[in-house]
Scaffold this active site. Structure first.
Site, PDB file in Angstrom:
ATOM      1  N   TYR A 194       0.817  -1.183   0.171  1.00 50.14           N
ATOM      2  CA  TYR A 194       0.096  -0.011  -0.074  1.00 50.14           C
ATOM      3  C   TYR A 194       0.849   1.244   0.101  1.00 50.14           C
ATOM      4  CZ  TYR A 194      -3.519   3.295   1.598  1.00 50.14           C
ATOM      5  OH  TYR A 194      -4.569   4.405   1.831  1.00 50.14           O
ATOM      6  N   THR A 196       1.626   3.632   1.914  1.00 46.37           N
ATOM      7  CA  THR A 196       2.354   4.174   3.055  1.00 46.37           C
ATOM      8  C   THR A 196       3.614   2.991   3.320  1.00 46.37           C
ATOM      9  OG1 THR A 196       0.622   3.179   4.465  1.00 46.37           O
ATOM     10  CG2 THR A 196       0.379   5.421   3.964  1.00 46.37           C
ATOM     11  N   LYS A 197       3.563   2.112   2.823  1.00 49.46           N
ATOM     12  CA  LYS A 197       4.297   0.677   3.125  1.00 49.46           C
ATOM     13  C   LYS A 197       5.791   1.114   2.824  1.00 49.46           C
ATOM     14  CE  LYS A 197       1.199  -1.593   5.106  1.00 49.46           C
ATOM     15  NZ  LYS A 197      -0.018  -0.734   4.985  1.00 49.46           N
ATOM     16  N   ASN A 198       6.607   0.061   3.385  1.00 49.00           N
ATOM     17  CA  ASN A 198       8.102   0.454   3.211  1.00 49.00           C
ATOM     18  C   ASN A 198       8.443   0.091   1.738  1.00 49.00           C
ATOM     19  OD1 ASN A 198       7.534  -0.011   5.852  1.00 49.00           O
ATOM     20  ND2 ASN A 198       9.518  -0.711   6.233  1.00 49.00           N
ATOM     21  N   LEU A 199       7.574  -0.807   0.988  1.00 47.61           N
ATOM     22  CA  LEU A 199       7.838  -0.666  -0.465  1.00 47.61           C
ATOM     23  C   LEU A 199       6.502  -0.707  -1.151  1.00 47.61           C
ATOM     24  CD1 LEU A 199       9.261  -4.167  -2.057  1.00 47.61           C
ATOM     25  CD2 LEU A 199       7.213  -3.054  -2.833  1.00 47.61           C
TER      26      LEU A 199
END
Length: 397
Positions: A194, A196-199
């Site tokens: 998603y 906001t995720k790290n990837l």
């Protein structure tokens, strides 16, 4: 010297511009790949999804990786693979997003919530052991904030009782537990990409497994239950003919999303290192003022979140007001998560009331997630630290 006046009371804000809670970071490689995908004509599931799956599988060390349109889809498919019957129970955490629990319901199971450990806010194995019954089919631990759960204990419990383990690794791409990559521990692992995720692939997720049977069926279920890859039907190597062999879902990832993911994955070590640097800066700047995240020995956390816990007994304002005050100082924040049983639907469906999970509830009342992402500068992080100190000084009890 009197403390600086809060911005909400007419003082100057710590920042002149607003610092968002989260922002993705893309470079020229992602832009080129996305334009190439558009120019190629393959904008839905195609060769880039396959390439991303292969790269992810190799990076994680998982024999199979099936990309989907969300982590929610991956969770749902993982649970459907267990062929749950009415009354079958799946143990999970109340400190999670709604989709963890709704996926159990959609797959026909009964969610059983168990309280968390006070430090990591992950499932407490001792409480899990007490909650296992003859109806329990699976454990569904999350890795809150990017810190792996106590997997040794949970896997041992699962082995003793013959349970499946599905990991909700929405926060934990790249995390390690005692040297092992998250995605190689449980029977099935679900990742989120998603925004906001790290990837990130904007929207997207993936399901990792070592089981050939699970992988084959997951691929079928994720695209209508079709007997062959849809994109191959439109290539010279494919055929127009297909068969529906199971009632599946429309959960496939697109090549446009995978175009972003291919290069986000290459930059993930860089992103993770930067998150760790910012977390260390917060640790040093906020230690003693608030409770900062725990990192246990033997764990490589990836700091998807940086949740602090306020000492409300030292303040004359509550958590909600503290968040509003930070916003006035131009600092964006959020709260992860509203406990599952606080939501009307789950409260009524599961028959739970406030007070059911004391550790989760006590943490929630004091918790604020601060902004932490690779696009932040050291100066941005220092502004966050300054704002937290400023409000503590202004509203000290």
């Amino acid at each position: 010297m009197s403390p600086a006046r809060p911005a909400s009371q007419g003082g100057s804000p710590v920042r002149d511009t607003y610092l968002p809670y989260a922002l993705p970071q893309f470079g020229e490689a992602e832009r080129r790949e996305l334009l190439d995908a558009l120019d190629s004509g393959w904008i839905t599931t195609g060769p880039r999804v396959k390439a991303f799956e292969d790269a992810l599988a190799q990076w994680v060390g998982a024999p199979h990786m099936i990309c989907m349109d969300s982590c929610t889809a991956a969770l749902h498919i993982a649970l459907v693979l267990l062929d749950l019957k009415p009354g079958d129970e799946v143990i999970t955490t109340p400190m999670t997003f709604a989709s963890t629990v709704t996926s159990i319901l959609h797959a026909g199971g009964t969610p059983v919530l168990v309280d968390v450990e006070p430090d990591t806010l992950n499932l407490d194995p001792r409480r899990v052991a007490e909650a296992v019954t003859a109806r329990t089919r699976a454990l569904l631990p999350g890795h809150f904030g990017g810190h792996p759960a106590s997997m040794d204990e949970l896997l041992a419990l699962a082995g003793t009782h013959g349970l499946a383990v599905i990991e909700d690794a929405a926060h934990a791409i790249g995390a390690r537990y005692k040297g092992r990559m998250i995605g190689t521990l449980g029977d099935l692992t679900c990742f989120s990409f998603y925004a906001t995720k790290n990837l990130t692939t904007a929207e997207g997720g993936a399901l990792a497994t070592a089981s050939d049977a699970f992988a084959e069926r997951a691929r079928l279920l994720s695209l209508h239950g079709m007997s062959r890859d849809a994109w191959k039907r439109y290539t010279s190597a494919g055929s127009w003919y297909y068969e529906i062999v199971e009632a599946g879902f429309k959960y496939n990832m697109t090549d446009l999303e995978a175009a972003l993911g291919l290069h986000q994955l290459q930059r993930l070590p860089e992103f993770s290192a930067r998150r760790a640097e910012l977390a260390a800066r917060f640790d040093a700047g906020l230690a003693g003022l608030v409770d900062v995240p725990t990192v246990r020995e033997g764990v490589d956390a990836v700091y998807h979140l940086y949740p602090i816990r306020l000492h409300l007994n030292r303040l004359s304002i509550d958590r909600a007001r503290f968040i509003d005050e930070l916003k006035a100082e131009n600092i964006g924040t959020t709260v992860n998560f509203i406990p599952i049983h606080y939501h009307p639907f789950f409260r009524e469906r599961l028959g739970l009331e406030r007070g059911a999970f004391p550790v989760t509830e006590a943490a929630y009342e004091r918790m604020i997630s601060l902004p932490l992402y690779p696009r932040m500068t050291d100066a941005d992080a220092d502004d966050v630290i300054t704002a937290v100190h400023k409000l503590h000084a202004a509203y000290r009890r």
